[in-house]
Write a protein that holds these residues in place. Structure first.
Motif, mmCIF file in Angstrom:
data_model
loop_
_atom_site.group_PDB
_atom_site.id
_atom_site.type_symbol
_atom_site.label_atom_id
_atom_site.label_comp_id
_atom_site.label_asym_id
_atom_site.label_seq_id
_atom_site.Cartn_x
_atom_site.Cartn_y
_atom_site.Cartn_z
ATOM 1 N N VAL A 1 45.300 41.581 38.845
ATOM 2 C CA VAL A 1 45.770 42.651 39.729
ATOM 3 C C VAL A 1 44.571 43.388 40.331
ATOM 4 C CG1 VAL A 1 46.999 44.858 39.839
ATOM 5 C CG2 VAL A 1 47.978 42.937 38.562
ATOM 6 N N GLY A 2 43.538 43.622 39.513
ATOM 7 C CA GLY A 2 42.327 44.251 40.036
ATOM 8 C C GLY A 2 41.657 43.403 41.094
ATOM 9 N N ARG B 1 42.423 42.488 48.856
ATOM 10 C CA ARG B 1 43.263 42.994 49.950
ATOM 11 C C ARG B 1 42.775 44.328 50.504
ATOM 12 N NH1 ARG B 1 48.465 40.856 50.658
ATOM 13 N NH2 ARG B 1 48.332 38.622 50.233
ATOM 14 N N SER C 1 46.411 53.443 45.344
ATOM 15 C CA SER C 1 47.319 53.251 46.482
ATOM 16 C C SER C 1 48.717 53.786 46.219
ATOM 17 C CB SER C 1 47.408 51.757 46.829
ATOM 18 O OG SER C 1 46.163 51.266 47.268
ATOM 19 N N LEU D 1 42.788 47.148 48.907
ATOM 20 C CA LEU D 1 43.654 48.205 48.404
ATOM 21 C C LEU D 1 42.914 49.060 47.378
ATOM 22 C CD1 LEU D 1 46.889 46.094 47.786
ATOM 23 C CD2 LEU D 1 46.414 47.593 49.737
ATOM 24 N N SER D 2 43.188 50.331 47.371
ATOM 25 C CA SER D 2 42.638 51.225 46.361
ATOM 26 C C SER D 2 43.474 51.132 45.092
ATOM 27 C CB SER D 2 42.641 52.666 46.879
ATOM 28 O OG SER D 2 42.430 53.583 45.827
ATOM 29 N N LEU D 3 42.851 51.372 43.946
ATOM 30 C CA LEU D 3 43.608 51.457 42.702
ATOM 31 C C LEU D 3 44.512 52.685 42.692
ATOM 32 C CD1 LEU D 3 41.019 50.404 39.958
ATOM 33 C CD2 LEU D 3 42.759 49.015 41.089
ATOM 34 N N PHE E 1 38.761 44.709 39.504
ATOM 35 C CA PHE E 1 38.569 45.394 40.781
ATOM 36 C C PHE E 1 37.094 45.448 41.167
ATOM 37 C CE2 PHE E 1 38.012 49.279 43.324
ATOM 38 C CZ PHE E 1 38.924 49.043 44.343
ATOM 39 N N PRO F 1 49.849 53.274 36.500
ATOM 40 C CA PRO F 1 49.705 54.070 37.734
ATOM 41 C C PRO F 1 49.827 55.568 37.490
ATOM 42 C CG PRO F 1 51.797 52.878 37.735
ATOM 43 C CD PRO F 1 51.001 52.343 36.596
ATOM 44 N N CYS G 1 43.779 43.615 44.314
ATOM 45 C CA CYS G 1 43.604 44.884 45.043
ATOM 46 C C CYS G 1 42.312 44.887 45.838
ATOM 47 C CB CYS G 1 43.633 46.056 44.058
ATOM 48 S SG CYS G 1 45.247 46.388 43.334
ATOM 49 N N ARG G 2 41.229 44.435 45.219
ATOM 50 C CA ARG G 2 39.941 44.439 45.929
ATOM 51 C C ARG G 2 39.938 43.439 47.074
ATOM 52 N NH1 ARG G 2 35.259 47.077 44.188
ATOM 53 N NH2 ARG G 2 33.946 47.315 46.023
ATOM 54 N N LEU H 1 41.995 46.108 34.489
ATOM 55 C CA LEU H 1 42.257 46.357 35.902
ATOM 56 C C LEU H 1 40.970 46.749 36.633
ATOM 57 C CD1 LEU H 1 44.563 46.782 38.086
ATOM 58 C CD2 LEU H 1 44.527 49.185 37.395
#
Length: 346
Positions: free
Chosen positions: A204-205, A211, A217, A213-215, A67, A258, A208-209, A63
């Motif tokens: 997924v990483g 978009r 979030s 988004l923070s890991l 990211f 998470p 997130c980057r 992940l």
């Protein structure tokens, strides 16, 4: 850009995650899905640690790798070549180097009567052909000789195909991630390399980057995932040997990732533990690279000193981690250049 606090939270995870990897490899349990387990103290500890909490390590590493690969700039051919060049230095070179060292150690030890029994098994270096050496160094069609480097091999593959993955998670994120999650949950592997786990969490990483988004979030909602995760973790001895056990463990991991990220934000912003984890975060790759075959040797030697199986299981990874932390500190001081080479310029 992520802020300093988030960066520190991810750095603090690196050493515990690598400790988790060492505990995974310290396990002597049969592969999950091979049948029910006979529960004793050692088996229970292994199910909760090596096949429980520690199983979060690899997904989180993939992940984070996805990211941090992307960044905020537009993807271009020049950027891609820069990424390949950088990862050749930080991933490919140390993988070949460490596998070559392991190959030499195995060959020399198998040739000497005093040490041959500690390196016995199906891997007989004297009988190797060209393909065997390719697998030993690069894991072309089998595990590398230092088997933990399957992770680096798969990560290199993910970096190579990252432009296609980035396009997919931007154009059709729901379909792409749902497909990858299905392959992972069903333990389906339509391709030999990389592992479905690598493809899913790396993507997924990337997502997130891309978009922004923070890991972290999910921090505000993760407390609701904690109890289901703990329930599944504690139930591991009951379900892991059952036909549906692998699916439940994947659900446990999906909840646990998470949760592990959220827990890094609960601690005090200062303190000895935090300082220790930040200071030795850079030692994580060295521990990853060097813990095998050292761990195997320690596991074989310890029973001659300690008779309790549970103590051997718990002590072997601790001894290896402490020894490698001390070795990292000493080598970093004595020869920083050599350490940078062994640690992939880290």
């Amino acid at each position: 850009m992520i802020d300093r606090a988030q960066s520190d939270r991810l750095r603090m995870l690196r050493l515990p995650l690598i400790a988790g990897v060492v505990f995974i490899h310290a396990s002597t349990l049969p592969p999950p899905g091979s049948g029910a387990y006979t529960i004793d103290a050692k088996t229970l500890a292994q199910l909760l640690l090596s096949d429980g909490v520690a199983r979060l390590a690899v997904p989180i590493f993939f992940l984070m790798a996805g990211f941090f690969l992307y960044g905020h700039g537009a993807w271009s051919g020049a950027t891609y070549l820069e990424k390949l060049k950088a990862r050749a230095r930080t991933l490919l070179l140390p993988m070949v180097l460490w596998n070559a060292l392991s190959l030499g150690l195995f060959a020399a030890s198998q040739a000497h009567p005093a040490t041959a029994r500690y390196f016995s098994g199906s891997t007989v270096i004297a009988n190797f052909g060209p393909m065997d050496y390719g697998n030993a160094l690069l894991g072309v069609s089998a595990l590398p000789i230092a088997h933990q480097f399957w992770f680096i091999r798969d990560l290199i593959v993910m970096v190579i195909v990252s432009p296609l993955l980035l396009l997919a998670v931007k154009a059709a994120p729901k379909v792409t991630l749902a497909l990858m999650a299905s392959l992972w949950l069903l333990t389906a592997k339509p391709y030999p390399i990389p592992a479905p786990e690598a493809a899913l969490f790396f993507s997924v990483g990337l997502f997130c980057r891309a978009r922004g988004l923070s890991l972290f979030s999910l921090d505000g909602r993760t407390r609701f995932l904690l109890w289901p995760y703990l329930l599944l973790l504690l139930a591991t001895p009951a379900y892991l040997g059952q036909p549906y056990g692998l699916a439940l463990r994947k659900l446990e991991i999906a909840l646990g990732v998470p949760v592990a990220l959220w827990l890094t934000g609960l601690g005090s912003p200062s303190g000895k533990a935090r300082a220790f984890l930040l200071r030795f975060a850079t030692a994580s790759f060295f521990i990853f690279a060097a813990h095998e075959p050292l761990l195997t040797i320690v596991k074989k030697l310890l029973p001659s000193v300690i008779s309790a199986p549970l103590a051997v299981y718990l002590l072997a990874p601790v001894i290896v981690i402490v020894a490698l932390l001390l070795s990292h500190a000493a080598l970093h001081k004595l020869s920083p250049r050599l350490m940078r080479l062994l640690a992939g310029s880290r």
